[in-house]
Write a protein that holds these residues in place. Structure first.
Motif, PDB file in Angstrom:
ATOM      1  N   PHE A   1       0.830  -1.199   0.000  1.00 28.14           N
ATOM      2  CA  PHE A   1       0.000   0.000   0.000  1.00 28.14           C
ATOM      3  C   PHE A   1       0.867   1.252   0.000  1.00 28.14           C
ATOM      4  N   HIS A   2       1.903   1.293   0.832  1.00 27.30           N
ATOM      5  CA  HIS A   2       2.789   2.459   0.942  1.00 27.30           C
ATOM      6  C   HIS A   2       3.476   2.751  -0.381  1.00 27.30           C
ATOM      7  N   ARG A   3       4.003   1.720  -1.020  1.00 26.12           N
ATOM      8  CA  ARG A   3       4.703   1.905  -2.288  1.00 26.12           C
ATOM      9  C   ARG A   3       3.783   2.508  -3.346  1.00 26.12           C
ATOM     10  N   ARG A   4       2.562   1.984  -3.439  1.00 25.08           N
ATOM     11  CA  ARG A   4       1.623   2.491  -4.433  1.00 25.08           C
ATOM     12  C   ARG A   4       1.178   3.918  -4.094  1.00 25.08           C
ATOM     13  N   ALA A   5       0.965   4.184  -2.820  1.00 23.93           N
ATOM     14  CA  ALA A   5       0.491   5.511  -2.422  1.00 23.93           C
ATOM     15  C   ALA A   5       1.552   6.578  -2.649  1.00 23.93           C
ATOM     16  N   VAL A   6       2.805   6.235  -2.458  1.00 20.79           N
ATOM     17  CA  VAL A   6       3.882   7.186  -2.761  1.00 20.79           C
ATOM     18  C   VAL A   6       3.958   7.400  -4.272  1.00 20.79           C
ATOM     19  N   ALA A   7       3.816   6.320  -5.041  1.00 18.65           N
ATOM     20  CA  ALA A   7       3.932   6.417  -6.495  1.00 18.65           C
ATOM     21  C   ALA A   7       2.837   7.282  -7.103  1.00 18.65           C
ATOM     22  N   ASP A   8       1.613   7.216  -6.556  1.00 14.96           N
ATOM     23  CA  ASP A   8       0.520   7.981  -7.172  1.00 14.96           C
ATOM     24  C   ASP A   8       0.205   9.285  -6.446  1.00 14.96           C
ATOM     25  N   GLY A   9       0.996   9.616  -5.423  1.00 13.52           N
ATOM     26  CA  GLY A   9       0.865  10.917  -4.794  1.00 13.52           C
ATOM     27  C   GLY A   9      -0.065  10.979  -3.597  1.00 13.52           C
ATOM     28  N   ARG A  10      -0.673   9.865  -3.208  1.00 10.32           N
ATOM     29  CA  ARG A  10      -1.492   9.897  -2.004  1.00 10.32           C
ATOM     30  C   ARG A  10      -0.643  10.130  -0.765  1.00 10.32           C
ATOM     31  N   LEU A  11       0.601   9.694  -0.811  1.00  4.51           N
ATOM     32  CA  LEU A  11       1.584   9.966   0.242  1.00  4.51           C
ATOM     33  C   LEU A  11       2.721  10.779  -0.356  1.00  4.51           C
ATOM     34  N   PRO A  12       3.330  11.657   0.436  1.00  3.42           N
ATOM     35  CA  PRO A  12       4.451  12.446  -0.090  1.00  3.42           C
ATOM     36  C   PRO A  12       5.643  11.572  -0.444  1.00  3.42           C
ATOM     37  N   ALA A  13       6.460  12.061  -1.345  1.00  2.61           N
ATOM     38  CA  ALA A  13       7.597  11.280  -1.841  1.00  2.61           C
ATOM     39  C   ALA A  13       8.579  10.920  -0.738  1.00  2.61           C
ATOM     40  N   ASP A  14       8.657  11.738   0.317  1.00  4.24           N
ATOM     41  CA  ASP A  14       9.616  11.469   1.393  1.00  4.24           C
ATOM     42  C   ASP A  14       9.012  10.633   2.523  1.00  4.24           C
ATOM     43  N   SER A  15       7.825  10.067   2.316  1.00  6.08           N
ATOM     44  CA  SER A  15       7.207   9.228   3.342  1.00  6.08           C
ATOM     45  C   SER A  15       8.024   7.955   3.535  1.00  6.08           C
ATOM     46  N   ASP A  16       8.403   7.663   4.779  1.00  9.72           N
ATOM     47  CA  ASP A  16       9.188   6.451   5.027  1.00  9.72           C
ATOM     48  C   ASP A  16       8.278   5.369   5.597  1.00  9.72           C
ATOM     49  N   ILE A  17       8.600   4.126   5.303  1.00 10.00           N
ATOM     50  CA  ILE A  17       7.744   3.005   5.631  1.00 10.00           C
ATOM     51  C   ILE A  17       7.626   2.802   7.133  1.00 10.00           C
ATOM     52  N   ALA A  18       8.675   3.079   7.894  1.00 10.93           N
ATOM     53  CA  ALA A  18       8.612   2.869   9.345  1.00 10.93           C
ATOM     54  C   ALA A  18       7.588   3.807   9.986  1.00 10.93           C
ATOM     55  N   THR A  19       7.628   5.075   9.594  1.00 12.02           N
ATOM     56  CA  THR A  19       6.658   6.033  10.137  1.00 12.02           C
ATOM     57  C   THR A  19       5.244   5.659   9.727  1.00 12.02           C
ATOM     58  N   PHE A  20       5.075   5.292   8.465  1.00  8.54           N
ATOM     59  CA  PHE A  20       3.739   4.951   7.985  1.00  8.54           C
ATOM     60  C   PHE A  20       3.211   3.700   8.687  1.00  8.54           C
ATOM     61  N   THR A  21       4.065   2.712   8.906  1.00  6.04           N
ATOM     62  CA  THR A  21       3.626   1.503   9.600  1.00  6.04           C
ATOM     63  C   THR A  21       3.144   1.829  11.004  1.00  6.04           C
TER      64      THR A  21
END
Length: 344
Positions: free
Chosen positions: A240-260
């Motif tokens: 989910f994180h990878r796709r959301a960063v790719a399509d702009g739902r999450l900012p490009a600098d979003s890191d997986i640890a914080t998102f988890t």
């Protein structure tokens, strides 16, 4: 047939200019609300679903507005064929009886269907209009959390909230509000995803709001039908994180640890809310079957807390106080924990 059903039958007969005898209603499965659902077969064999939502108990305006908006956005929701908000009646496209949770027969099947549900969630978050939806704001998040001490602790278990509760409550709200805002179904669950023509369809979306990106994700992953391993949870979250960063739902600098951590904090919030809601359904609405689901969401709560170490003190209280108190209450009501939940 009760009076409401008879009134509904007369209403749909007028909609189609049919004799009353041609409008035989077959009751179908409902939900935890005061709504009731019936299936009608028109003379040409076309099936329809009729929703009876008593207006003094349920406001169908949101359901109707969202159904129209989301269908216009090319999302898979049922078409509306007739609406009478004053009476509380809606005639809907019939999506059948095939629900996603019925397909979770093996680990591999569950994995496949949950990935397909993540695909649908991506479309909802990218396409669903959200500007007109109510805000999932601090007040609403707080009211939901307060269901836990009010109904689970005070009314069912008769124990106080621990000293850590106020800080946990605020931390969970802050984490939710720190996330990007999207349209949130609010019960994106395997029971609310219908399967028709090998496609997933959305139902039960009347409580949708504009809120945290991770809410529907965790609603799916920590829902009623699965207790995922840490490894599988991480895989779903990373996908989910990878796709959301790719399509702009999450900012490009979003890191997986914080998102988890945000996902798991959102899951803690939802598990606490659900524990409160199920206790309220059992105690206030005389639906004791919901008590049997409490251990499953207690397991979700523990798994979420284990993934967010800063709440270790609350987790310790869950283990030493909440869990045994809940077990005693369930035994008092004649409910035993399942082997799966006892071992989790």
């Amino acid at each position: 047939m009760n009076e409401r059903a008879e009134t509904l039958q007369r209403w749909v007969a007028r909609q189609h200019d049919l004799p009353l005898g041609d409008c035989r209603l077959e009751q179908v499965a409902g939900d935890a609300s005061f709504r009731h659902y019936y299936r009608l077969h028109l003379p040409d064999g076309t099936p329809r679903v009729l929703m009876d939502a008593p207006p003094e108990r349920e406001n169908s305006r949101a359901f109707v507005d969202i159904a129209r908006d989301w269908r216009a956005a090319a999302l898979p929701v049922p078409a509306l064929h007739a609406v009478d908000l004053a009476a509380g009646f809606v005639e809907l496209e019939d999506l059948g009886d095939d629900v996603m949770h019925q397909h979770l027969t093996t680990e591999a099947a569950a994995d496949t269907w949950f990935m397909r549900a993540l695909d649908l969630l991506e479309h909802v978050q990218r396409q669903a209009p959200s500007a007109a939806l109510p805000a999932y704001d601090r007040d609403l998040l707080g009211r939901e959390l307060d269901l836990f001490p009010d109904w689970c602790l005070s009314r069912l278990l008769e124990i106080p909230a621990p000293p850590e509760w106020p800080a946990l409550r605020e931390a969970l709200i802050d984490s939710a509000l720190a996330q990007p805002r999207v349209a949130v179904h609010r019960d994106f669950d395997a029971m609310n995803l219908m399967v028709r023509d090998d496609t997933l369809w959305l139902i039960d979306f009347q409580d949708a709001v504009r809120g945290p990106l991770s809410y529907d994700l965790v609603s799916l992953l920590r829902g009623r039908y699965r207790l995922w391993s840490r490894e599988r949870m991480d895989t779903f979250i990373e996908t989910f994180h990878r796709r959301a960063v790719a399509d702009g739902r999450l900012p490009a600098d979003s890191d997986i640890a914080t998102f988890t951590r945000q996902v798991e904090a959102m899951g803690i919030q939802r598990s606490l809310k659900v524990l409160g809601i199920f206790c309220r359904l059992a105690l206030r609405d005389a639906k004791p079957r919901y008590l049997a689901r409490l251990p499953h969401f207690l397991a979700h709560l523990r798994h979420g807390l284990e993934a967010v170490p800063e709440h270790a003190a609350f987790l310790a209280w869950v283990e030493t106080t909440l869990t045994p108190a809940l077990q005693r209450a369930l035994e008092h009501h004649g409910i035993a924990r399942t082997r799966e939940e006892s071992a989790s």
